[in-house]
Design an enzyme around this catalytic site. Structure first.
Site, short mmCIF file in Angstrom:
data_model
loop_
_atom_site.label_atom_id
_atom_site.label_comp_id
_atom_site.label_asym_id
_atom_site.label_seq_id
_atom_site.Cartn_x
_atom_site.Cartn_y
_atom_site.Cartn_z
N GLU A 1 3.06 -2.20 13.83
CA GLU A 1 2.70 -1.07 12.69
C GLU A 1 1.17 -0.90 12.84
O GLU A 1 0.50 -1.32 12.05
CB GLU A 1 3.31 -1.22 11.70
CG GLU A 1 3.30 -0.04 10.89
CD GLU A 1 3.92 0.05 9.40
OE1 GLU A 1 3.44 -1.15 8.84
OE2 GLU A 1 4.73 0.63 9.04
N GLU B 1 9.98 -3.42 1.34
CA GLU B 1 8.56 -3.58 1.67
C GLU B 1 7.64 -3.72 0.67
O GLU B 1 7.06 -2.49 0.12
CB GLU B 1 8.18 -2.78 2.78
CG GLU B 1 6.79 -2.93 3.35
CD GLU B 1 6.27 -2.05 4.70
OE1 GLU B 1 6.89 -0.88 4.61
OE2 GLU B 1 5.54 -2.51 5.31
C1 LER Z 1 2.69 1.66 4.98
O1 LER Z 1 1.47 1.12 4.87
C2 LER Z 1 3.61 0.51 5.76
O2 LER Z 1 3.41 -0.46 5.64
C3 LER Z 1 5.14 1.20 6.20
O3 LER Z 1 5.61 0.11 6.70
C4 LER Z 1 5.67 1.73 4.96
O4 LER Z 1 7.09 1.23 4.90
MN MN Z 2 4.65 -1.88 7.00
#
Ligand code: LER
Ligand code: MN
Length: 269
Positions: A241, A147
């Site tokens: 998220e 990521e």
């Molecule tokens: C942190 O900002 C984020 O996007 C998470 O998915 C970290 O793995």
């Molecule tokens: Mn993330």
């Protein structure tokens, strides 16, 4: 078929079985579990997934250290913890783990602005960690979703280009790109174009609106990005998220799932 998942939320019930039931009740297909559930509550997680029939799509966070940690002991610990998580993810049928180079360790845009390791050292550390995890993925039928984070959260990998080029340099087949809409909104010139450019490697998606609250509350053009995902035939998981802004929290989160499903429909996803 694309699955919509959510990470755990402070307003979800305490037990893992109850959490999975809530995930389904809110309109999601799966849970993106915290690594802590895999490392410390795996039996309960396995039982909850079996009892409810709600799958655990993926894992994010919950391990010690970072794959690009400045501290070599912590970097090794991260690889060890992620190895354990991937072995268990394979058993549970989860696709893999979301892994940034590091999170909150260093930013080139904030003081002191000069990192303790140079870019060559960063690259060597990341390639070493990922080579080790590539083998684990091969043996467990899982993936590492690498990521890129925005410039304020990490200094090593900020763009899909940076993650994609590193994966190509390592010749990895089990490391894919994790495309997070919040980070892409800051770092990519054009989200749709970037997704299409890296079509062979896009493995997993994170969803949040422009201000990192629930999709639908900000000004992100999800349909534009989803158009790109349709064009590349993406069929993995998109996991929410985000924090939830406003009240009643649970209802607003549920509305957000419905909003994203409408955006998917508009994009023909
Ligand atoms: C942190 O900002 C984020 O996007 C998470 O998915 C970290 O793995
Ligand atoms: Mn993330």
């Amino acid at each position: 078929m694309i699955r919509l998942a959510t990470q755990d939320k402070p307003f979800f019930p305490g037990g893992l079985k109850e959490k999975l039931e809530e995930v389904r009740a809110l309109g999601f297909d799966a849970l993106e579990a915290d690594g802590d559930a895999f490392l410390n509550h795996f039996e309960e997680l396995e039982r909850a997934a079996k009892d409810t029939g709600v799958p655990v799509s993926s894992v994010c966070g919950g391990y010690r250290g970072w794959i690009g940690d400045f501290d070599e002991d912590r970097r090794k610990t991260a690889v060890e913890d992620i190895t354990t998580i991937l072995e268990r993810a394979g058993r549970l049928g989860a696709a893999g783990i979301v892994v940034p180079a590091a999170w909150g360790m260093f930013s080139l845009r904030l003081p002191p602005m000069t990192p303790p390791r140079d870019a060559k050292g960063d690259r060597e550390a990341l390639l070493d960690s990922l080579s080790r995890l590539e083998k684990v993925c091969e043996n467990t039928g899982t993936k590492v979703f690498l990521e890129p984070l925005n410039r304020y959260e990490d200094h090593m990998l900020n763009t899909l280009d940076a993650a994609g080029e590193l994966i190509q340099a390592g010749g990895f087949s089990h490391v894919k790109i994790m495309a997070d809409f919040f980070h892409m909104n800051i770092e990519e010139q054009d989200i749709k174009k970037s997704l299409i450019k890296w079509k062979e490697l896009i493995g997993h998606v994170h969803l949040a609106d422009s201000h990192r609250y629930q999709p639908g509350d900000g000004h992100m053009d999800f349909v534009h990005g989803f158009d790109g995902l349709r064009e590349i035939g993406f069929d993995g998981t998109m996991a929410f998220e985000c924090r939830v802004l406003g009240e009643p929290t649970r209802e607003l989160y549920k509305d957000s799932v419905a909003y994203i499903r409408r955006c998917m429909e508009q994009a023909g996803l």
